[in-house]
Design a protein around this motif. Structure first.
Motif, PDB file in Angstrom:
ATOM      1  N   MET A   1       0.833  -1.179   0.000  1.00 19.13           N
ATOM      2  CA  MET A   1       0.000   0.000   0.000  1.00 19.13           C
ATOM      3  C   MET A   1       0.881   1.246   0.000  1.00 19.13           C
ATOM      4  O   MET A   1       1.927   1.289   0.628  1.00 19.13           O
ATOM      5  CB  MET A   1      -0.899  -0.005   1.234  1.00 19.13           C
ATOM      6  CG  MET A   1      -1.942   1.081   1.201  1.00 19.13           C
ATOM      7  SD  MET A   1      -3.168   0.886   2.489  1.00 19.13           S
ATOM      8  CE  MET A   1      -2.697   2.219   3.550  1.00 19.13           C
ATOM      9  N   ALA A   2       0.442   2.253  -0.724  1.00 15.25           N
ATOM     10  CA  ALA A   2       1.200   3.500  -0.811  1.00 15.25           C
ATOM     11  C   ALA A   2       1.133   4.250   0.522  1.00 15.25           C
ATOM     12  O   ALA A   2       0.167   4.146   1.260  1.00 15.25           O
ATOM     13  CB  ALA A   2       0.635   4.365  -1.922  1.00 15.25           C
ATOM     14  N   PRO A   3       2.180   5.020   0.812  1.00 17.01           N
ATOM     15  CA  PRO A   3       2.164   5.768   2.080  1.00 17.01           C
ATOM     16  C   PRO A   3       1.105   6.879   2.081  1.00 17.01           C
ATOM     17  O   PRO A   3       0.586   7.284   1.047  1.00 17.01           O
ATOM     18  CB  PRO A   3       3.568   6.356   2.192  1.00 17.01           C
ATOM     19  CG  PRO A   3       4.253   6.075   0.917  1.00 17.01           C
ATOM     20  CD  PRO A   3       3.435   5.139   0.117  1.00 17.01           C
ATOM     21  N   LEU A   4       0.834   7.362   3.267  1.00 20.68           N
ATOM     22  CA  LEU A   4      -0.182   8.394   3.475  1.00 20.68           C
ATOM     23  C   LEU A   4       0.107   9.648   2.660  1.00 20.68           C
ATOM     24  O   LEU A   4      -0.809  10.261   2.107  1.00 20.68           O
ATOM     25  CB  LEU A   4      -0.245   8.726   4.972  1.00 20.68           C
ATOM     26  CG  LEU A   4      -1.126   9.888   5.406  1.00 20.68           C
ATOM     27  CD1 LEU A   4      -2.580   9.497   5.236  1.00 20.68           C
ATOM     28  CD2 LEU A   4      -0.823  10.263   6.831  1.00 20.68           C
ATOM     29  N   GLU A   5       1.366  10.008   2.553  1.00 23.94           N
ATOM     30  CA  GLU A   5       1.735  11.248   1.867  1.00 23.94           C
ATOM     31  C   GLU A   5       1.339  11.241   0.398  1.00 23.94           C
ATOM     32  O   GLU A   5       0.968  12.282  -0.152  1.00 23.94           O
ATOM     33  CB  GLU A   5       3.239  11.510   1.994  1.00 23.94           C
ATOM     34  CG  GLU A   5       3.700  11.813   3.401  1.00 23.94           C
ATOM     35  CD  GLU A   5       3.942  10.555   4.216  1.00 23.94           C
ATOM     36  OE1 GLU A   5       4.032   9.447   3.633  1.00 23.94           O
ATOM     37  OE2 GLU A   5       4.023  10.680   5.458  1.00 23.94           O
ATOM     38  N   HIS A   6       1.408  10.093  -0.250  1.00 29.89           N
ATOM     39  CA  HIS A   6       1.054  10.021  -1.668  1.00 29.89           C
ATOM     40  C   HIS A   6      -0.418  10.363  -1.885  1.00 29.89           C
ATOM     41  O   HIS A   6      -0.761  11.111  -2.807  1.00 29.89           O
ATOM     42  CB  HIS A   6       1.354   8.631  -2.217  1.00 29.89           C
ATOM     43  CG  HIS A   6       2.821   8.329  -2.280  1.00 29.89           C
ATOM     44  ND1 HIS A   6       3.300   7.111  -2.678  1.00 29.89           N
ATOM     45  CD2 HIS A   6       3.913   9.075  -2.003  1.00 29.89           C
ATOM     46  CE1 HIS A   6       4.616   7.117  -2.642  1.00 29.89           C
ATOM     47  NE2 HIS A   6       5.008   8.308  -2.226  1.00 29.89           N
ATOM     48  N   TYR A   7      -1.273   9.818  -1.039  1.00 30.78           N
ATOM     49  CA  TYR A   7      -2.699  10.112  -1.167  1.00 30.78           C
ATOM     50  C   TYR A   7      -2.984  11.580  -0.876  1.00 30.78           C
ATOM     51  O   TYR A   7      -3.827  12.201  -1.529  1.00 30.78           O
ATOM     52  CB  TYR A   7      -3.516   9.224  -0.225  1.00 30.78           C
ATOM     53  CG  TYR A   7      -3.495   7.766  -0.610  1.00 30.78           C
ATOM     54  CD1 TYR A   7      -4.198   7.319  -1.719  1.00 30.78           C
ATOM     55  CD2 TYR A   7      -2.774   6.846   0.128  1.00 30.78           C
ATOM     56  CE1 TYR A   7      -4.195   5.982  -2.084  1.00 30.78           C
ATOM     57  CE2 TYR A   7      -2.754   5.507  -0.218  1.00 30.78           C
ATOM     58  CZ  TYR A   7      -3.465   5.083  -1.324  1.00 30.78           C
ATOM     59  OH  TYR A   7      -3.451   3.768  -1.675  1.00 30.78           O
ATOM     60  N   LEU A   8      -2.306  12.130   0.105  1.00 30.61           N
ATOM     61  CA  LEU A   8      -2.530  13.532   0.440  1.00 30.61           C
ATOM     62  C   LEU A   8      -2.005  14.465  -0.640  1.00 30.61           C
ATOM     63  O   LEU A   8      -2.583  15.527  -0.889  1.00 30.61           O
ATOM     64  CB  LEU A   8      -1.904  13.856   1.791  1.00 30.61           C
ATOM     65  CG  LEU A   8      -2.548  13.156   2.982  1.00 30.61           C
ATOM     66  CD1 LEU A   8      -1.839  13.540   4.268  1.00 30.61           C
ATOM     67  CD2 LEU A   8      -4.018  13.471   3.062  1.00 30.61           C
ATOM     68  N   ILE A   9      -0.936  14.075  -1.307  1.00 28.91           N
ATOM     69  CA  ILE A   9      -0.421  14.879  -2.420  1.00 28.91           C
ATOM     70  C   ILE A   9      -1.417  14.866  -3.575  1.00 28.91           C
ATOM     71  O   ILE A   9      -1.702  15.904  -4.184  1.00 28.91           O
ATOM     72  CB  ILE A   9       0.968  14.369  -2.863  1.00 28.91           C
ATOM     73  CG1 ILE A   9       2.016  14.719  -1.802  1.00 28.91           C
ATOM     74  CG2 ILE A   9       1.368  14.944  -4.219  1.00 28.91           C
ATOM     75  CD1 ILE A   9       3.358  14.070  -2.024  1.00 28.91           C
ATOM     76  N   VAL A  10      -1.974  13.697  -3.873  1.00 31.49           N
ATOM     77  CA  VAL A  10      -2.996  13.622  -4.932  1.00 31.49           C
ATOM     78  C   VAL A  10      -4.216  14.454  -4.553  1.00 31.49           C
ATOM     79  O   VAL A  10      -4.773  15.176  -5.386  1.00 31.49           O
ATOM     80  CB  VAL A  10      -3.386  12.147  -5.202  1.00 31.49           C
ATOM     81  CG1 VAL A  10      -4.588  12.067  -6.117  1.00 31.49           C
ATOM     82  CG2 VAL A  10      -2.215  11.389  -5.790  1.00 31.49           C
ATOM     83  N   SER A  11      -4.610  14.393  -3.291  1.00 25.64           N
ATOM     84  CA  SER A  11      -5.743  15.191  -2.829  1.00 25.64           C
ATOM     85  C   SER A  11      -5.452  16.684  -2.954  1.00 25.64           C
ATOM     86  O   SER A  11      -6.311  17.454  -3.398  1.00 25.64           O
ATOM     87  CB  SER A  11      -6.065  14.835  -1.375  1.00 25.64           C
ATOM     88  OG  SER A  11      -7.100  15.639  -0.884  1.00 25.64           O
ATOM     89  N   ALA A  12      -4.260  17.105  -2.587  1.00 22.80           N
ATOM     90  CA  ALA A  12      -3.887  18.518  -2.700  1.00 22.80           C
ATOM     91  C   ALA A  12      -3.837  18.956  -4.157  1.00 22.80           C
ATOM     92  O   ALA A  12      -4.262  20.076  -4.487  1.00 22.80           O
ATOM     93  CB  ALA A  12      -2.539  18.760  -2.020  1.00 22.80           C
ATOM     94  N   LEU A  13      -3.343  18.092  -5.039  1.00 21.33           N
ATOM     95  CA  LEU A  13      -3.310  18.429  -6.471  1.00 21.33           C
ATOM     96  C   LEU A  13      -4.718  18.564  -7.036  1.00 21.33           C
ATOM     97  O   LEU A  13      -5.002  19.484  -7.813  1.00 21.33           O
ATOM     98  CB  LEU A  13      -2.522  17.383  -7.249  1.00 21.33           C
ATOM     99  CG  LEU A  13      -1.005  17.411  -7.063  1.00 21.33           C
ATOM    100  CD1 LEU A  13      -0.361  16.234  -7.777  1.00 21.33           C
ATOM    101  CD2 LEU A  13      -0.438  18.717  -7.557  1.00 21.33           C
ATOM    102  N   LEU A  14      -5.607  17.650  -6.659  1.00 23.89           N
ATOM    103  CA  LEU A  14      -6.997  17.755  -7.102  1.00 23.89           C
ATOM    104  C   LEU A  14      -7.641  19.040  -6.607  1.00 23.89           C
ATOM    105  O   LEU A  14      -8.352  19.722  -7.354  1.00 23.89           O
ATOM    106  CB  LEU A  14      -7.810  16.559  -6.600  1.00 23.89           C
ATOM    107  CG  LEU A  14      -7.736  15.279  -7.410  1.00 23.89           C
ATOM    108  CD1 LEU A  14      -8.491  14.170  -6.687  1.00 23.89           C
ATOM    109  CD2 LEU A  14      -8.299  15.489  -8.781  1.00 23.89           C
ATOM    110  N   PHE A  15      -7.381  19.387  -5.358  1.00 24.87           N
ATOM    111  CA  PHE A  15      -7.950  20.609  -4.810  1.00 24.87           C
ATOM    112  C   PHE A  15      -7.385  21.829  -5.539  1.00 24.87           C
ATOM    113  O   PHE A  15      -8.133  22.769  -5.849  1.00 24.87           O
ATOM    114  CB  PHE A  15      -7.665  20.705  -3.310  1.00 24.87           C
ATOM    115  CG  PHE A  15      -8.484  21.752  -2.619  1.00 24.87           C
ATOM    116  CD1 PHE A  15      -9.762  21.461  -2.200  1.00 24.87           C
ATOM    117  CD2 PHE A  15      -7.977  23.018  -2.396  1.00 24.87           C
ATOM    118  CE1 PHE A  15     -10.532  22.417  -1.565  1.00 24.87           C
ATOM    119  CE2 PHE A  15      -8.732  23.976  -1.770  1.00 24.87           C
ATOM    120  CZ  PHE A  15     -10.011  23.686  -1.349  1.00 24.87           C
TER     121      PHE A  15
END
Length: 100
Positions: A1-15
């Motif tokens: 599973m990918a680390p937490l930071e990767h998902y948060l970076i994708v979320s920040a990019l989407l935002f």
């Protein structure tokens, strides 16, 4: 599973993409779609933190946010259709409804 930071970076990019869409574009339909992208970025962050903390609270909040987003999109698009019928434009610069 990918680390937490990767998902948060994708979320920040989407935002960020959503914010750019709201600020730059002048078509009201694109603005509504950009707001939906921003809501989905928040949903991704909620699910990510819920998974990281081993809690179902994030997914529960996402269901409520999705319901609000569906209602917002339906009402927003209905209002835009009425504005288009009256003004024949969805350009947000020309939508000063207080003027006659």
């Amino acid at each position: 599973m990918a680390p937490l930071e990767h998902y948060l970076i994708v979320s920040a990019l989407l935002f960020a993409i959503g914010v750019v869409g709201v600020v730059v574009r002048r078509n009201a339909i694109v603005v509504v779609m950009s707001i939906e992208i921003m809501l989905n970025a928040g949903n991704l962050a909620f699910v990510t933190f819920g998974r990281f903390l081993d809690s179902m609270d994030g997914q529960l909040i996402v269901f409520f946010v999705m319901g609000v987003a569906a209602a917002e999109a339906a009402i927003g698009l209905a209002i835009l259709i009425l504005i288009y019928r009256n003004r024949e434009s969805t350009d947000v610069d020309n939508l000063n409804l207080l003027k006659l």
